[in-house]
Structure formats: structure tokens, C-alpha cells
Design a protein around this motif. Sequence first.
Motif, short mmCIF file in Angstrom:
data_model
loop_
_atom_site.label_atom_id
_atom_site.label_comp_id
_atom_site.label_asym_id
_atom_site.label_seq_id
_atom_site.Cartn_x
_atom_site.Cartn_y
_atom_site.Cartn_z
N ARG A 112 8.16 7.42 -5.87
CA ARG A 112 6.23 7.18 -5.99
C ARG A 112 5.53 8.91 -6.34
O ARG A 112 4.52 8.84 -6.36
N SER A 113 6.64 9.62 -6.91
CA SER A 113 6.15 11.14 -7.51
C SER A 113 6.96 11.92 -8.60
O SER A 113 7.87 11.37 -8.74
N LEU A 114 6.60 12.10 -9.60
CA LEU A 114 6.35 12.37 -10.76
C LEU A 114 6.40 13.84 -11.25
O LEU A 114 5.74 14.06 -9.93
N PRO A 115 7.65 14.27 -11.75
CA PRO A 115 8.67 13.52 -12.68
C PRO A 115 9.62 12.77 -11.66
O PRO A 115 10.29 13.50 -10.43
N ILE A 116 10.97 11.68 -11.98
CA ILE A 116 11.42 11.09 -11.25
C ILE A 116 13.17 12.02 -11.66
O ILE A 116 13.66 11.52 -12.11
N ARG A 122 11.01 11.25 -16.71
CA ARG A 122 12.26 12.10 -16.39
C ARG A 122 12.21 13.25 -15.29
O ARG A 122 12.83 13.90 -14.94
N GLY A 123 11.36 14.46 -15.81
CA GLY A 123 11.35 15.89 -16.22
C GLY A 123 10.28 16.44 -16.25
O GLY A 123 10.03 17.70 -15.84
N GLU A 124 9.47 15.94 -16.87
CA GLU A 124 7.98 17.55 -17.80
C GLU A 124 7.13 17.68 -15.99
O GLU A 124 6.80 16.73 -15.68
N ASN A 155 2.42 4.71 -21.35
CA ASN A 155 1.94 4.51 -20.07
C ASN A 155 3.21 3.92 -18.93
O ASN A 155 2.99 3.87 -18.29
N PRO A 156 3.36 2.52 -19.91
CA PRO A 156 4.31 1.73 -19.36
C PRO A 156 5.71 2.72 -18.46
O PRO A 156 6.36 1.55 -17.86
N VAL A 157 6.40 3.78 -19.35
CA VAL A 157 7.85 3.93 -19.38
C VAL A 157 7.92 4.69 -17.55
O VAL A 157 8.48 3.81 -17.03
N ALA A 158 7.29 5.89 -17.53
CA ALA A 158 7.70 6.15 -15.85
C ALA A 158 7.82 4.34 -14.87
O ALA A 158 8.29 4.89 -13.72
N PRO A 159 6.80 3.76 -14.66
CA PRO A 159 6.50 2.79 -13.71
C PRO A 159 7.69 2.45 -13.54
O PRO A 159 8.56 1.69 -12.73
N ALA A 160 7.81 2.31 -15.50
CA ALA A 160 9.07 1.21 -15.42
C ALA A 160 10.46 1.22 -15.33
O ALA A 160 11.33 1.13 -14.26
N VAL A 161 10.40 2.86 -15.33
CA VAL A 161 11.61 3.58 -14.90
C VAL A 161 11.97 3.62 -13.31
O VAL A 161 12.66 3.40 -12.26
N SER A 162 10.57 3.97 -12.69
CA SER A 162 10.89 3.44 -11.31
C SER A 162 11.27 2.51 -10.58
O SER A 162 12.16 2.08 -9.57
N ASN A 163 10.84 1.19 -11.22
CA ASN A 163 11.32 -0.16 -10.81
C ASN A 163 12.26 -0.56 -11.42
O ASN A 163 12.61 -1.18 -10.47
N ALA A 164 13.37 0.49 -12.24
CA ALA A 164 14.01 -0.42 -12.79
C ALA A 164 14.98 0.75 -11.26
O ALA A 164 16.27 -0.04 -11.54
N ILE A 165 15.29 2.04 -10.92
CA ILE A 165 15.42 2.45 -10.32
C ILE A 165 16.10 1.04 -8.91
O ILE A 165 17.51 1.25 -8.18
N PHE A 166 14.72 1.18 -8.75
CA PHE A 166 15.04 0.18 -7.04
C PHE A 166 15.39 -1.22 -7.49
O PHE A 166 16.20 -1.90 -6.99
N GLU A 179 0.68 -1.29 0.49
CA GLU A 179 -0.03 0.22 -0.15
C GLU A 179 1.19 1.05 0.25
O GLU A 179 2.10 1.11 0.75
N ASN A 180 0.62 2.55 -0.73
CA ASN A 180 1.20 3.35 -1.10
C ASN A 180 0.78 4.74 -1.76
O ASN A 180 0.09 4.46 -2.02
N ASP A 181 1.43 5.76 -1.24
CA ASP A 181 0.15 7.03 -1.95
C ASP A 181 1.61 7.16 -3.10
O ASP A 181 2.96 7.01 -3.07
N PHE A 182 0.60 7.30 -4.47
CA PHE A 182 1.73 7.85 -5.42
C PHE A 182 1.07 9.47 -5.62
O PHE A 182 0.25 9.61 -5.67
N TYR A 183 2.00 10.02 -6.74
CA TYR A 183 1.58 10.94 -7.22
C TYR A 183 1.56 11.65 -8.79
O TYR A 183 3.19 11.46 -9.00
N THR A 184 0.73 12.22 -9.49
CA THR A 184 1.42 12.56 -11.10
C THR A 184 0.82 14.15 -11.13
O THR A 184 0.12 14.49 -10.99
N PRO A 185 1.98 14.44 -12.22
CA PRO A 185 1.83 16.36 -12.01
C PRO A 185 0.93 16.48 -13.08
O PRO A 185 0.23 15.36 -14.20
#
Length: 918
Positions: A901-905, A827-829, A882-893, A334-340
Motif C-alpha cells: 500500500r506504499s509506492l513505489p512497489i 515500480r521504482g520512481e 493513474n490505473p497502473v500502480a493500483p493494478a500492480v498492487s492488485n495483481a500482486i495480491f 479501511e487502510n492507510d496509503f502513501y504515494t511519493p
Amino acid sequence: MIKTSFIVNGKSYEVEVDENQNLLNYLRDELQLYGTKNGCGKAQCGACTLIINGDAKRACTIKMSKVEGAVIETIEGLSKGGELHPVQVGFVNTGAIQCGFCTPGMIMSAKALLDKNLNPTKAEIQNALKFNICRCTGYVAIIDAVEMAAKILRGEDVTYLPTEGGVGTSPIGKDVVQKALGLPIYAEDREFPNMMYGKIKYTDYPSAIVKKIDTSKAEALEGVIRILTEQDIPGRKGYGLLNPHQPVMVGEGGKVRYIGDPIATVLAENIKAAEAAVKLIEVEYEVLDGVWSVKDALQDKKFEIWNKDDITSHTKIRRGDTDKAFEECDLIVENDFYTPNIEHAYMEIESCVTNMDKNGVIHVHMSHQGAYDMRNMFLKTLDLTEDKVIMDTCPTGGGFGGKEEPTIHLQCALGTLLTGRPCKIVMTREESIMVSTKRHAEILHMKYGAKSDGTLHAFKGRADVECGAYDSLSGPVVFRSGVTMNGPYSIPFAHTDSVGHYTNTPPGGAFRGFGSTQPCFGTEILVDEIARKLNMDPFEIRMKNALEDGKEGITGQTMGTGIGLKKSLIMVKEQLEKVKDLYQPSGPNKKIGIGVASSYKNVGIGIGLHDGAGAKMELKADGTIMLKHGAASMGQGPDTTFAQIAATVTGIPYSKIEVINNITPECPDGEETTASRQTFVSGNATKGCGEKFKAEMVKKIEAGFGKKYDLIEYKKDGVILEGKMITYKELASKIGSFEVEYEYIPPKTSPLNQINVPKVGDDPVEYKIHYSYTFATHALILEVDEVTGEYKILRIIAANDLGTAINPLQAEGQIAGGVMMGVGYARGEEFVTKEGRVVTDNLAKLKLPKITDLPDMDIILVEEPQLEGPFGAKGMGELPVNPVAPAVSNAIFDAIGVRVRSLPITKDKVLDAINNRK
């Protein structure tokens, strides 16, 4: 004024000019060289790139005082004797042209490079084009185009696209040559005699009551023709596709709800007078408090934007006893997330030209995503009947959902209606960013429960969605965040709430992914967490729970044919195994990580709404064969794919079929080009129309020639009857010109059921909210510096399910473009406001991906035909984001063991996560 001399495309000029005028405006306004495009006015996009004295330069920031003695090349000077320049040939033959607005600038930057270096490396190409932004292609094909051009210039053999082709092939696109030539095809390129120029006075405050508007000083300015306010509107004062409550202009006593609300419209003899007059309009306000973000909206507040709750809509999924189901789970995450908020940042700024013909009909020249819906808004505002407005549609220089509703367009047409004169209004990039709709920001809370074997058993989620000041398309976006929240997985128990909130910020509207993008970020991170805690492979857990034919989603809908999720997982895993060992840490403190994510979204409007499309085919008297459809051409290539479909079903060569789209009333209504629907609905309409046209052609030929034919062969120049060629013009003379029309209605859908667990005996259609879905899986390899938090995406493997590839090259281009838009999202937008005022007010601040950000990319077309689609095809252009941002987060882990868990990473967020871990 100064005297200066220079050469443009080999022609010498000695002129007297305003020394402060920029070269871009001089070329367009004085020399009518419209190929040099206006994308920003601040040298940030590269659309105005040309060559000066052998070097690529951006014309928008070059003053005429600086061009003395210059040798200038524009896109118009490249082709010679009707032959395209090799760089243009490269762009035409590699899929490097989509919307085409950035294309002339890209071509000129490429030519400047190849004039000096005929054997550039990929890095040198990227460096040469680093100031040119493309929002459509993802840059992959652009690099291919430059490499192909270099080969041609070196005298090497290359492979060209065919000029003919049906379904499953990739012929040269119907519209790419004109875009490579830089022809004046966009709205801003249109000119008429006696043109007026308009400029909008926007509110000075994001939340206020307008007390008084004084236009007297502006009206007295030389060159001002008229100033329009709310009281000049003859019809409906508001607009909107679903809720017409957004004001065309806010009048005295009205409320402004965000910084992009218009107050008045200046019409003048020239743009300078219009700009000066806007500054002289005086407005008195009663400044109000505001709700500046979705976070503010969730706090206790006294201020009301529209009503006490300021809730736009609320979508609920209730699938079984979720609380009890969580008690049955072996693992809960369980967790919180934010997308801008995100700005569309299409390269073509909003532009409109209107004129009135001798019959009093207003012609609207603009780019948009739905001719008939757009026309209806004009009819309501101008209080006119259908026969008095023609949508003379221009190609769309990028849309991504952001051009479904008007901005300056209604005011432009109002000017023509009230004066009888042609009118042009063009936004600045800053105005476009301030006024236009955005991707919705979302605050997400998600909870996933699983069994010890990895079976996903229960899900609970809530999305609080920032909808801005007006509804726009927030209702459907909120809906799709709710119904796709758990991801592309079948689970027995789910409870979701998706709630939209009004705020004093730019309206949230349609944006590529349309509500499925935001929850995908959180869901795929949670699924990755479950896999890791259970020591499962990230592909294995997704395969185990994947939606497929016969399985139910959380809405209660049973999936049908064409579900390619499992195939996408298999194909990505296979490719990842081949390439993953190619990437090793580049230095100390560097770690390699691999991330995986899947996603899905609807194809079509669904939920029981009308969702059809039409097509027409005509044999004209001059022998032209014309296909007419209602899909907006935004770079995704509908003219090409529909011509391929028509060629396949009729047997008439692709090159013979001419195509027009979205012109009212000549073209049929295709409804909105949104929801990845046009390949399915307009493709099916074209298929049905082609079959009807062929049958009618045979009937007329046999009637006209008085006999039946065993074989009728269709060639580019005519038909062959018993060995004799008859041109199409001769044929039309013999059998008469004719036109057929066909309307396609897709499979029936239903509104969302209040209870999302089908009972025995229920009709499955009661739970069928969409007739089609599209699926994707991405794997991503990156390198992270565990000291600084900096990371670099090295490779993305993107597999996207599209039913059948009508045009494989175009499909690959859509995927590449979507993937790079996803890279920007990850990444940045971020579109940023502060107390309702725009902070990220130019393209540089928005941090759009550039060609230098392009990683290695593998694009995989997953063909799992859907029976109801045209030749098994369906839409897919939105999902690759869609899949890019979560894949980035998962790859960093995977690399360093921390979650973002907050965009942009950003690197700062990664570093914070590292420091918090320590």
C-alpha cells in the motif's frame, strides 16, 4: 590544448581544442551541430547519442582527447539530397516522435543497430536502445519505428502515413520531420551575436535567513559582466501562477525555504567564467530548523515556514450523514496509503535565451505551457508593458505540468533588460532536479463501505499533501485529490478532506494526473478488497457502481454525455479473456497475477473560472494559409490535431495548412496547456475559427470575382472555380489577404458547493465543477517470485475514454506514454530528499522506466462522443498514468495474497509483505 583530427559526417577536421572539452559541447558550440542534445551530461539519458567508428556512443562523456582518428556520424549526416534516412522515415511514420528531444539519440542508436543487423528481434532492439530514455512515447512506437526501418532497408513493402487527413485519420505530424532531422528548434539551440551566459547561485541551505551576500570576488573575475541580486529587480520580487510569493532571488534579510532558492545571477562572456564566478559568491546565513516532509508537517512543531499552521489549502466534501451510512454497510474496508514525490524528468532541461530588438522589445525564447500567463510574470518582474515583451516560444521537450512556471527564465530576461545584450541560461540536470516542481507526495487514509450485493454506499477519506516551500499549483492539486478521492463511482454518502502542507522541500506543482493520481492508488486497492471479500468479479463491482450519464459524483455533479467508463470496463475484460492464458509461470516459486483498476479525472479548469481559448486563421499575401493557436506543443501534437480539425471544417487540405502556436501577441491566448483541456477548448476554437474562415473566404471570393459559385473546391495548390485552378497566391492578390479570429468559451461551471447533496429545484449547474471528464480502465498481468519478492509486468491492457479520436495514432501514443509513466510510478520512481537536500540528484537515481522495462501492451481507444467537444472529442493525455500502480498492487495480491500500500512497489516491500504474512 591539443591538436587532433577526426571526421564528422564525411568532413575531415584538424583542430586545436581543449583536451577536457567533451564531444557534445564541441559539436554544438564549435560546429553548430545542434541535433546532438544535452539531456543530462552524465551518459544517463542517451539524448546525445551519435555513432563513432560504427558504434553508438554518448557524446557527453567523451573527451576531445579521445577522438583522434574517429569517424563520427551525427543526426545531421543521415538525410541525403533532401531524402530522409530509412530510420528517420520509420520514426516519422509510426508515431515514434512526440516532444522530439530524445529522437536524434534514439535514431542514432537505431541506425548503429541496423548497420550491423538488418533483422533484429524485439529483444535486440530493446538492448540496442537501453541507454536511451524517452519520457513521452512509452517506447511502443519506437520499437515499431525500428522494425519499419529494418523492413525498408531489407527492401520490403511498408505502409506509410498519409500526407492528408481530417478528423479520425492519422496523417504525418506537422512537426515530426524537423524533429527527426535534429533541427535547432529548442531554446538551448538558439544563438545570437554578443551573447552573455548566465549561471545561478543557489542557496547553500534549505531553510535559513540570508544575512549577507558578497559578490566582490566574483565580480573581479575575468569575463564576468555583471552579477544580479534581488535589489536589481525593477518590478515584483516574487512570481507564481496563483500566488506570486516565490522569490526571483532571495536578498539580504530574506528567508530561503528550500534548496532551490536563487540568491544571485552571474552574467559572463562565457559559461566557464560564469560557473567559476558562482563559486566565488560568499553568502552568510542564519541556519534555521525545517519541516522536511508531510510526515513532519503532521507532527507537533515549533518551526514556521509561512505561518503557524502552514496549511496551503483545505478541500472538503460533505455528502450526507456518512457516519450513519457506514452503520448501514454490510462490509467496511479501511487502510492507510502513501504515494511519493516524483520528478517530471522531461528530457529537455530548462533553458532560456533572451534578446532585445532595435525597438527595445525583449524576446524570450523558452519552452513553457502557457504564453500569456508566462508573459505576465515577465511583465511584473521587469516592470514592463505588454508591448515590450514577446514570448518567442520554442517547442517544449517534454513538460507534463513541470513547465508552467519559470525557473531561470526571469533572471535571463533581467540580464538582457539591464545590459541590452542577448543572454542564455541553461540548467544542469542536477539543478533542474533540485529546483523544479514535483508530483505531490500524499499520506492517505481511506475507508469504503459496501452492501452485500457490492453497492458502494459510503466513503470517508483524508489526503495530507506535501506542497513544498511555495504554493505553485498546490491549491488546485489539493482540490482535485479531494474531489476525485472515491474514484469514478457514484455513491450516496461521502466525507473527504484534502489538506495541503508547506514543507522545506521543492514545491509541488502540476504533474500529469494533477491530484487525481495519488488517491486512485488507495481507492482502487480498497475496491479490489471489497470485490474479493464479496466474491465478486473486479469488473462486475466497478460496472455496478460506475459513473455514467445521469449519475451523481461525490461533489453533487450529475454526469453528462461522453462517459466511457462502462465501455472501457467491457473492452478491457474482453481483451483480457483473449490473452490471459498466454502467460504461465516461468519457473518454480513464480506466480501469475491479474490486477484491474479504473480512474477518472477532469477535463478543463472548471470551478467557475475562465477557461477559454482562441484561434486565428489567415490567408497571407504569399498564399500561405496559417492557423494560429495558443496550446503549448509538448509532444501531444496540437499542431497536427488542430490542422486536421481546420481541414475538416474548411475543406482545405491538411498539408496546405501551416501552424504556429504560443507566440505572443501573434497567436491568441489558449491559457495553460494543463488539465487535459486543449483538445476540448482550442479544438473547439479551431473548429469555430475554421467555419468562420471558410464563410469569409466564400464571401470574399464571390465579391472579388463578382459572382456566386455553386462549388468551390480547395486543393493543396489552390482553389478550383468552374474548373479553373487559381493558386492561393493569385487568390490573395485578387481578394486580398485576411485573417479571422474566434474565441471559444466552454460550458459554464461553478465553484465547489459546500453541501454536496443537490436539493429538489436546485440548478444542476450549481454542482457542475467541470464540463468534462475522462475515464480509463487497465488490466495488468504480472509474474511474482514469492521467495524473493521480485516481479515483472508482462502485459498491460489500457482502455481510455477520449470522446472521439481526432488522430488515433497520436492518441495511442499518449496512452502508451502515460502507461509507461505509470509503470515508473508503480515500480521504482521516487524523488527523495533528506533534511531538505536532494538525494536522487540524477536520472539514474530516479529510476525512470527504460525500453527494456516495456511489457506487452494493448491500447484501446474508447470512443464515447461528448456532444460539446469538437467532433465529440475531449482530452485524455494525463489519465493513462493513474490505473497502473493500483493494478500492480492488485495483481500482486492476486498472485501471492499480499498487499503493498506504499509506492513505489519495490521487491523489498513485496518481500516484507510476504514475510509479515508468514
